[in-house]
Design a protein around this motif. Structure first.
Motif, PDB file in Angstrom:
ATOM      1  N   ALA A 134       0.828  -1.207   0.000  1.00  0.00           N
ATOM      2  CA  ALA A 134       0.000   0.000   0.000  1.00  0.00           C
ATOM      3  C   ALA A 134       0.861   1.254   0.000  1.00  0.00           C
ATOM      4  CB  ALA A 134      -0.928  -0.014   1.213  1.00  0.00           C
ATOM      5  N   LYS A 135       1.939   1.209   0.774  1.00  0.00           N
ATOM      6  CA  LYS A 135       2.856   2.351   0.832  1.00  0.00           C
ATOM      7  C   LYS A 135       3.436   2.633  -0.563  1.00  0.00           C
ATOM      8  CE  LYS A 135       4.211   3.994   4.232  1.00  0.00           C
ATOM      9  NZ  LYS A 135       3.796   5.209   4.975  1.00  0.00           N
ATOM     10  N   LYS A 136       3.804   1.584  -1.292  1.00  0.00           N
ATOM     11  CA  LYS A 136       4.359   1.759  -2.641  1.00  0.00           C
ATOM     12  C   LYS A 136       3.341   2.361  -3.599  1.00  0.00           C
ATOM     13  CE  LYS A 136       7.974  -1.786  -2.666  1.00  0.00           C
ATOM     14  NZ  LYS A 136       8.436  -3.057  -3.288  1.00  0.00           N
ATOM     15  N   LEU A 137       2.061   2.109  -3.335  1.00  0.00           N
ATOM     16  CA  LEU A 137       0.998   2.659  -4.179  1.00  0.00           C
ATOM     17  C   LEU A 137       0.644   4.092  -3.796  1.00  0.00           C
ATOM     18  CD1 LEU A 137      -1.358  -0.466  -4.325  1.00  0.00           C
ATOM     19  CD2 LEU A 137       0.039   0.448  -6.197  1.00  0.00           C
ATOM     20  N   GLY A 138       1.369   4.651  -2.843  1.00  0.00           N
ATOM     21  CA  GLY A 138       1.119   6.026  -2.425  1.00  0.00           C
ATOM     22  C   GLY A 138       0.009   6.158  -1.394  1.00  0.00           C
ATOM     23  N   LYS A 139      -0.435   5.047  -0.855  1.00  0.00           N
ATOM     24  CA  LYS A 139      -1.503   5.081   0.150  1.00  0.00           C
ATOM     25  C   LYS A 139      -0.911   5.327   1.536  1.00  0.00           C
ATOM     26  CE  LYS A 139      -4.262   1.742  -2.492  1.00  0.00           C
ATOM     27  NZ  LYS A 139      -5.369   2.635  -2.873  1.00  0.00           N
ATOM     28  N   SER A 140      -1.735   5.826   2.431  1.00  0.00           N
ATOM     29  CA  SER A 140      -1.336   5.952   3.826  1.00  0.00           C
ATOM     30  C   SER A 140      -1.546   4.615   4.525  1.00  0.00           C
ATOM     31  CB  SER A 140      -2.149   7.046   4.518  1.00  0.00           C
ATOM     32  OG  SER A 140      -1.848   8.309   3.965  1.00  0.00           O
ATOM     33  N   THR A 141      -0.832   4.415   5.625  1.00  0.00           N
ATOM     34  CA  THR A 141      -0.891   3.129   6.307  1.00  0.00           C
ATOM     35  C   THR A 141      -1.015   3.327   7.813  1.00  0.00           C
ATOM     36  OG1 THR A 141       1.537   3.036   6.445  1.00  0.00           O
ATOM     37  CG2 THR A 141       0.486   1.963   4.549  1.00  0.00           C
ATOM     38  N   GLY A 142      -1.677   2.363   8.469  1.00  0.00           N
ATOM     39  CA  GLY A 142      -1.861   2.488   9.904  1.00  0.00           C
ATOM     40  C   GLY A 142      -1.959   1.155  10.614  1.00  0.00           C
ATOM     41  N   LYS A 293      -7.495  11.151   4.793  1.00  0.00           N
ATOM     42  CA  LYS A 293      -7.180  12.433   4.152  1.00  0.00           C
ATOM     43  C   LYS A 293      -6.355  12.241   2.878  1.00  0.00           C
ATOM     44  CE  LYS A 293      -7.247  14.956   8.546  1.00  0.00           C
ATOM     45  NZ  LYS A 293      -6.435  15.707   9.549  1.00  0.00           N
ATOM     46  N   ASN A 294      -5.786  11.059   2.711  1.00  0.00           N
ATOM     47  CA  ASN A 294      -4.989  10.766   1.524  1.00  0.00           C
ATOM     48  C   ASN A 294      -5.928  10.411   0.371  1.00  0.00           C
ATOM     49  OD1 ASN A 294      -3.286   9.723  -0.469  1.00  0.00           O
ATOM     50  ND2 ASN A 294      -1.993   8.612   0.990  1.00  0.00           N
ATOM     51  N   ASP A 295      -5.887  11.185  -0.702  1.00  0.00           N
ATOM     52  CA  ASP A 295      -6.768  10.950  -1.852  1.00  0.00           C
ATOM     53  C   ASP A 295      -6.521   9.600  -2.519  1.00  0.00           C
ATOM     54  OD1 ASP A 295      -7.940  13.408  -1.466  1.00  0.00           O
ATOM     55  OD2 ASP A 295      -6.671  14.443  -2.937  1.00  0.00           O
ATOM     56  N   LYS A 296      -5.336   9.031  -2.310  1.00  0.00           N
ATOM     57  CA  LYS A 296      -5.023   7.738  -2.921  1.00  0.00           C
ATOM     58  C   LYS A 296      -5.516   6.557  -2.093  1.00  0.00           C
ATOM     59  CE  LYS A 296      -0.973   9.286  -5.539  1.00  0.00           C
ATOM     60  NZ  LYS A 296       0.469   9.057  -5.801  1.00  0.00           N
ATOM     61  N   THR A 530      -3.215 -17.587   4.046  1.00  0.00           N
ATOM     62  CA  THR A 530      -2.406 -17.041   2.957  1.00  0.00           C
ATOM     63  C   THR A 530      -3.302 -16.546   1.825  1.00  0.00           C
ATOM     64  OG1 THR A 530      -2.153 -19.292   2.104  1.00  0.00           O
ATOM     65  CG2 THR A 530      -0.353 -18.409   3.452  1.00  0.00           C
ATOM     66  N   GLU A 531      -4.412 -17.248   1.591  1.00  0.00           N
ATOM     67  CA  GLU A 531      -5.341 -16.819   0.539  1.00  0.00           C
ATOM     68  C   GLU A 531      -6.114 -15.579   0.959  1.00  0.00           C
ATOM     69  OE1 GLU A 531      -6.886 -20.712  -1.686  1.00  0.00           O
ATOM     70  OE2 GLU A 531      -7.019 -20.886   0.502  1.00  0.00           O
ATOM     71  N   VAL A 532      -6.485 -15.487   2.235  1.00  0.00           N
ATOM     72  CA  VAL A 532      -7.127 -14.262   2.720  1.00  0.00           C
ATOM     73  C   VAL A 532      -6.197 -13.082   2.478  1.00  0.00           C
ATOM     74  CG1 VAL A 532      -8.032 -13.052   4.742  1.00  0.00           C
ATOM     75  CG2 VAL A 532      -8.475 -15.500   4.458  1.00  0.00           C
ATOM     76  N   GLY A 533      -4.910 -13.258   2.803  1.00  0.00           N
ATOM     77  CA  GLY A 533      -3.937 -12.198   2.571  1.00  0.00           C
ATOM     78  C   GLY A 533      -3.781 -11.857   1.100  1.00  0.00           C
ATOM     79  N   GLN A 534      -3.724 -12.884   0.250  1.00  0.00           N
ATOM     80  CA  GLN A 534      -3.574 -12.652  -1.194  1.00  0.00           C
ATOM     81  C   GLN A 534      -4.761 -11.880  -1.750  1.00  0.00           C
ATOM     82  OE1 GLN A 534      -3.095 -16.615  -2.746  1.00  0.00           O
ATOM     83  NE2 GLN A 534      -1.184 -16.943  -1.620  1.00  0.00           N
ATOM     84  N   HIS A 535      -5.976 -12.257  -1.330  1.00  0.00           N
ATOM     85  CA  HIS A 535      -7.174 -11.582  -1.848  1.00  0.00           C
ATOM     86  C   HIS A 535      -7.226 -10.132  -1.377  1.00  0.00           C
ATOM     87  CE1 HIS A 535      -8.370 -15.296  -3.522  1.00  0.00           C
ATOM     88  NE2 HIS A 535      -8.900 -15.839  -2.436  1.00  0.00           N
ATOM     89  N   ALA A 536      -6.810  -9.870  -0.152  1.00  0.00           N
ATOM     90  CA  ALA A 536      -6.784  -8.494   0.340  1.00  0.00           C
ATOM     91  C   ALA A 536      -5.773  -7.663  -0.449  1.00  0.00           C
ATOM     92  CB  ALA A 536      -6.453  -8.469   1.829  1.00  0.00           C
ATOM     93  N   ILE A 537      -4.616  -8.252  -0.733  1.00  0.00           N
ATOM     94  CA  ILE A 537      -3.598  -7.552  -1.525  1.00  0.00           C
ATOM     95  C   ILE A 537      -4.121  -7.266  -2.933  1.00  0.00           C
ATOM     96  CG2 ILE A 537      -1.359  -7.867  -2.659  1.00  0.00           C
ATOM     97  CD1 ILE A 537      -0.495  -9.410  -0.083  1.00  0.00           C
ATOM     98  N   GLU A 538      -4.800  -8.257  -3.534  1.00  0.00           N
ATOM     99  CA  GLU A 538      -5.334  -8.087  -4.885  1.00  0.00           C
ATOM    100  C   GLU A 538      -6.388  -6.980  -4.940  1.00  0.00           C
ATOM    101  OE1 GLU A 538      -6.805 -11.963  -5.672  1.00  0.00           O
ATOM    102  OE2 GLU A 538      -4.823 -12.817  -6.111  1.00  0.00           O
ATOM    103  N   ALA A 539      -7.062  -6.758  -3.821  1.00  0.00           N
ATOM    104  CA  ALA A 539      -8.134  -5.759  -3.805  1.00  0.00           C
ATOM    105  C   ALA A 539      -7.604  -4.329  -3.756  1.00  0.00           C
ATOM    106  CB  ALA A 539      -9.049  -6.001  -2.602  1.00  0.00           C
ATOM    107  N   LEU A 540      -6.343  -4.147  -3.403  1.00  0.00           N
ATOM    108  CA  LEU A 540      -5.788  -2.796  -3.348  1.00  0.00           C
ATOM    109  C   LEU A 540      -5.848  -2.138  -4.721  1.00  0.00           C
ATOM    110  CD1 LEU A 540      -2.579  -3.180  -1.145  1.00  0.00           C
ATOM    111  CD2 LEU A 540      -4.591  -1.822  -0.601  1.00  0.00           C
ATOM    112  N   GLU A 541      -6.418  -0.974  -4.755  1.00  0.00           N
ATOM    113  CA  GLU A 541      -6.563  -0.245  -6.016  1.00  0.00           C
ATOM    114  C   GLU A 541      -5.235   0.350  -6.443  1.00  0.00           C
ATOM    115  OE1 GLU A 541      -8.516   3.746  -6.180  1.00  0.00           O
ATOM    116  OE2 GLU A 541     -10.079   2.579  -7.157  1.00  0.00           O
ATOM    117  N   ASN A 542      -4.868   0.149  -7.695  1.00  0.00           N
ATOM    118  CA  ASN A 542      -3.620   0.714  -8.204  1.00  0.00           C
ATOM    119  C   ASN A 542      -3.722   2.220  -8.362  1.00  0.00           C
ATOM    120  OD1 ASN A 542      -2.179  -1.724  -8.486  1.00  0.00           O
ATOM    121  ND2 ASN A 542      -3.387  -2.212 -10.311  1.00  0.00           N
TER     122      ASN A 542
END
Length: 542
Positions: A134-142, A293-296, A530-542
């Motif tokens: 998420a950080k690489k995609l410019g998103k904020s993280t918490g 507050k992060n538009d991304k 591992t699949e729950v994690g993969q699906h969550a990662i796949e859902a991140l919007e580019n």
């Protein structure tokens, strides 16, 4: 007895799994060539929250005569009605049972991990997490937790270490990972060893910064001051609720020396205007308000971590309050997400703890009573066993202190000659709705030579330990913690509660999801973490 315990826990698990499977079968089966995307992903982890723990909350909400959830509707009802539900296996690589570090790592990275590893795949290599992606995609993280920010679950999302116990090193990793918002406890791993000197300048500076809100004591073995380093990285610091409310931008909030207060204490102090420690809901609200507050977009992990601790100690009343704390937090997240089409919410657990379940018994058999129905005109209604009174749920809610506080804060605080079975019985009877006798208290306080003594082991190196008798190997957190498990055994018949273990089980856990479009579709089946994690990662919007 062991078979009965396993059966009771299994009945609860089976019922909830069948419910989950029913929901999954009714879900649309359309095949998506391209995974749906979400701008924001919020992952909520109930540490130790198996189907049994969800069942405890549901039983209380829907059956307790005086439930504080007046309409009987929990946050789990809401997300199940508006989203999708599946189940997930949790095991680590080549193991039957998982610990929190490996499980969090698998949820965070989508890769198999070894037991007690942090942010590391099964081969021992650092694995990129959803937070780092998420950080690489410019998103904020918490990261938000009611335990410590360096504890196993948050660590799995932003650290890379060989073992979960390396919390000093984990704190450095979290800071280097530049996580935008971190709200939890665990100040002790962030301040230099020299802060233990009451006369030191760093100690005095920290007392001013924290406004006296947090115990200043370090567990570091060096003089690295991560608080000062965080300031250099432009973090706003918060050590109490007021400071958190004012903080802006990047925020590091450390509100306790170790963990935050347990669910019973949080409930008792929630309306105290002098309260300095924020609730799990308040920390989650602050994190969402800041990150959004992060538009991304953003990624946020929220952990209700003390469900697990109550499970380890077999403390049913405290576990109910931990589930209520999570319920309140999840309700807030769902309120925030309502009407939005850009946010995926994933709610699951890293594993189940304790093998918990309500069970019927041969104790206190019911008396016969008249019923108005025509079938019972000639006889009374009299079940053969005690199936449990729903009023027990209210008594569990009314517990005044956790088992840990009963022992550490009250019983152990007595003078040595006052630490008697009679004193323990008096305290237990005042703090819970389930009285014990002096004879029962004597059993709780009985000790033996440690049958599992292992020199140098962090949990098994005490030579004299509470006498567990049956299944002692599965109550592995020895020293005085096992007194809590022994107390649970003494009140079990009154509570209609059984516990199988003081550690984790491999019971598959529930996965609740709500999100835009078909982002939830991949979660509505039998998965592995591992699949729950993969699906969550796949859902991140580019």
């Amino acid at each position: 007895m062991n078979v009965r315990k396993a059966t009771a826990a299994g009945l609860v698990t089976t019922y909830l799994m069948l419910t989950a499977c029913t929901t999954m079968q009714s879900a649309p089966q359309a095949v998506q060539s391209t995974p749906e995307k979400a701008k924001n992903v919020i992952m909520i982890i109930g540490d130790g929250m198996g189907p049994q723990q969800v069942g405890l909350l549901l039983a209380y909400a829907k059956q307790a005569p005086n439930s504080v959830i007046t309409d009987g509707t929990t946050a789990f009802d809401r997300i199940a009605a508006n989203g999708r539900m599946g189940i997930s296996m949790t095991h680590a690589n080549n193991n039957l049972v998982v610990d929190s570090a490996a499980s969090a790592t698998q949820l965070a990275t989508g890769q198999l991990a070894g037991a007690e590893m942090v942010g590391t795949n099964k081969d021992g290599n650092s694995a990129e997490s959803i937070l780092e992606k998420a950080k690489k995609l410019g998103k904020s993280t918490g990261l938000v937790s009611d335990t410590r920010i360096t504890h196993a679950t948050p660590a799995g999302f932003a650290a890379h270490q060989s073992h979960r116990s390396l919390e000093n090193e984990i704190a450095v990793d979290l800071l280097n990972n530049n996580v935008d918002v971190m709200l939890s406890g665990g100040l002790r791993y962030w301040i230099p060893e020299s802060a233990n000197d009451e006369q030191s300048a760093v100690r005095q500076e920290l007392e001013v910064l924290s406004e006296g809100s947090v115990v200043i004591k370090s567990k570091r073995k060096d003089n690295r001051n991560l608080i000062a380093e965080a300031q250099q990285k432009n973090y706003d610091l918060a050590f109490n609720r007021s400071q958190m409310e004012k903080a802006d931008g990047k925020i590091l909030g450390l509100f306790a020396y170790s963990a935050l207060p347990n669910g019973i204490t949080e409930h008792q102090t929630k309306n105290d205007p002098a309260r300095t420690i924020p609730t799990l809901k308040e920390m989650s609200e602050k994190a969402i308000n800041s990150l959004s507050k992060n538009d991304k977009g953003f990624f946020l992990m929220i952990e209700a971590g003390q469900i697990d601790w109550a499970g380890h100690y077999n403390d049913t009343g405290t576990m109910l309050h931990e589930m209520l704390r999570l319920n309140e937090t999840l309700n807030h997240v769902l309120d925030w997400a309502e009407g939005r089409d850009d946010t995926l919410v994933v709610v699951t657990a890293d594993h189940e703890t304790g093998g918990f379940g309500f069970s019927y018994s041969a104790n206190d058999l019911p008396h016969g009573r008249d019923l108005p129905g025509n079938v019972f005109k000639e006889q009374q209604f009299q079940p053969l066993f005690n199936f449990g009174d729903v009023a027990t749920l209210d008594k569990l809610y009314e517990q005044k202190s956790s088992y840990g506080d009963i022992f550490y804060s009250q019983f152990d605080a007595l003078e040595a000659d006052q630490q008697t079975p009679a004193s323990l019985a008096r305290i237990v009877n005042a703090e819970t709705g389930f009285d014990i006798t002096e004879a029962q208290a004597k059993r709780v306080l009985a000790t033996e030579d440690n049958p599992f003594y292992t020199e140098g082991h962090p949990y098994l190196s005490t030579k004299t330990v509470p006498k567990m008798n049956a299944n002692g190997a599965f109550f592995a957190y020895q020293t005085d913690d096992n007194r809590q498990n022994l107390l649970a055994r003494e009140v079990a018949e009154q509570q209609n509660v059984v516990w199988a273990t003081g550690t984790h089980t491999n019971t598959p856990v529930l996965v609740f999801t709500q999100g835009p479009g078909e982002t939830t579709l991949p979660f509505g089946k039998v998965l592995h973490h591992t699949e729950v994690g993969q699906h969550a990662i796949e859902a991140l919007e580019n």
